[in-house]
Design an enzyme around this catalytic site. Structure first.
Site, short mmCIF file in Angstrom:
data_model
loop_
_atom_site.label_atom_id
_atom_site.label_comp_id
_atom_site.label_asym_id
_atom_site.label_seq_id
_atom_site.Cartn_x
_atom_site.Cartn_y
_atom_site.Cartn_z
N ASP A 33 70.90 -52.80 5.81
CA ASP A 33 70.84 -54.14 5.23
C ASP A 33 71.90 -54.98 5.92
OD1 ASP A 33 70.09 -56.25 3.61
OD2 ASP A 33 70.56 -55.25 1.72
N TRP A 34 72.10 -56.20 5.45
CA TRP A 34 73.08 -57.07 6.10
C TRP A 34 74.51 -56.60 5.90
CZ3 TRP A 34 76.83 -60.14 3.65
CH2 TRP A 34 76.76 -60.21 2.26
N HIS A 122 64.71 -67.49 4.94
CA HIS A 122 65.66 -66.42 4.65
C HIS A 122 65.05 -65.42 3.68
CE1 HIS A 122 69.68 -64.70 4.94
NE2 HIS A 122 69.49 -64.33 3.69
N THR A 123 64.85 -64.20 4.16
CA THR A 123 64.25 -63.14 3.36
C THR A 123 65.25 -62.00 3.19
OG1 THR A 123 63.22 -62.33 5.40
CG2 THR A 123 61.86 -63.66 3.91
N ASP A 137 73.31 -68.06 6.61
CA ASP A 137 73.50 -66.65 6.92
C ASP A 137 72.57 -66.15 8.02
OD1 ASP A 137 73.83 -67.54 4.16
OD2 ASP A 137 74.41 -65.50 3.63
N ALA A 201 79.35 -69.27 4.28
CA ALA A 201 78.22 -69.79 5.05
C ALA A 201 78.71 -70.45 6.34
CB ALA A 201 77.43 -70.81 4.21
#
Length: 346
Positions: A33-34, A122-123, A137, A201
């Site tokens: 993941d991120w 953005h998902t 992001d 951000a």
């Protein structure tokens, strides 16, 4: 702070990331993941600045251990780990890194959901959707990977998309009055939702922007609008820097708590901007001021304190102040990038 002190601090931060097994969301490196993505991107940056081959080997083994998790879902936030694949291909020659990266790059070009302006929607891996929303992001989580893939393959289609995404994100998110960025943009409603000028951000973008352009500038013409907007962003961020060198979790809310991950990312972004030739060297003093403010938040075991938790676009500006702070890989990572860059410059 001298180079040896910076080196020691970076090593503590790095070791905290790799030596402490954790099932906690914020510090779990063995997921896809991120959060671990920012972690491994920063570890790669650390390896580049220290020339430690064992760190590259750690990243190779990390992909061997975790790549099966990458097949579960294709969303923007799950693409961050792929940003290390081009360099791992260069180091190992393993075709799997190249072939996998090209498959993901092609999916981004051909299948990724987009807003009406063409920006990547953005998902996320969580069971949540944000239709027609653009988040700052995305540039760090997905477009950085696309730019690195472009440089590796010399294929202009990836470079052109990266340049387009960078410019459209800046256009949609930048506040013309202050130069800084809003957290998100809702294309359907035509507004910035809560209109929060969220610090992290801005950190994602001020760091990702010169990194992205560095990867693609030999493959595609870079619009002069990009460095112009970048300089306005950098100057705007300097206006909000506190006397302690840090920023509150929302830039223009000075009574909000100081947030270290965004502060580290902004300072690292300034250093990247100086290296790109976009910023003058007066920003070096501002970055050093931020570094000085961050160092007391690094505990003796290498934990960076003062890091706000995962933050979607919140329903109000006040809601950002309710996000709790706890150790995270992205906090460690942004601090590690800053320390690595500062160590190289000292």
């Amino acid at each position: 702070m001298n180079r040896d002190d910076l080196k020691a601090a970076a090593e503590r931060v790095y070791q905290r990331m790799v030596e402490v097994p954790s099932t906690e969301w914020g510090m779990n490196l063995d997921s896809w993941d991120w959060v671990p993505g920012v972690g491994v991107i920063s570890i790669l940056a650390y390896a580049e600045h220290t020339q430690k081959q064992e760190v590259i080997e750690f990243l190779r083994l990390w992909t061997v251990r975790n790549h099966h998790l990458s097949e579960q879902v294709k969303v923007i936030n799950s693409f961050a780990p792929y940003a290390i694949f081009p360099d791992l291909y260069r180091h190992t020659g393993d075709q799997w890194y190249l072939e996998t990266a090209k498959k993901i790059g092609d999916w981004l070009l051909e299948e990724a959901p987009r807003t009406r302006e063409g920006a990547f929607e953005h998902t996320v891996t969580e069971k949540a959707s944000f239709p027609e929303q653009v988040w700052a992001d995305t540039l760090f989580m997905a477009v950085l990977f696309l730019a690195r893939l472009a440089r590796l393959t010399s294929e202009s289609k990836y470079a052109e998309e990266a340049a387009f995404q960078l410019l459209v994100h800046l256009r949609l998110l930048q506040d013309p009055q202050t130069g800084v960025l809003f957290h998100g943009w809702n294309c359907a409603d035509g507004d910035h939702m809560s209109a929060a000028r969220w610090t992290r951000a801005n950190a994602w973008v001020v760091l990702a922007c010169p990194w992205i352009v560095q990867e693609i500038e030999s493959l595609v013409d870079i619009s002069s609008e990009i460095p112009e907007r970048y300089r306005k962003l950098a100057a705007g961020l300097r206006e909000y820097q506190g006397e302690d060198g840090l920023w509150p979790t929302v830039l223009d809310e000075p009574e909000f708590y100081r947030e270290t991950s965004g502060s580290a990312g902004i300072a690292a972004g300034w250093l990247a901007g100086i290296r790109s030739g976009w910023l003058d060297h007066s920003y070096l003093l501002s970055a050093q001021k931020a570094l000085k403010g961050i160092l007391p938040f690094i505990a003796s075991d290498g934990t960076l304190n003062g890091v706000s938790g995962g933050t979607p676009v919140m329903p109000s500006i006040a809601a950002y102040q309710t996000i709790p702070c706890y150790p995270t890989l992205y906090g460690q990572g942004l601090a590690l990038i800053l320390l690595s860059m500062a160590m190289s410059d000292s």
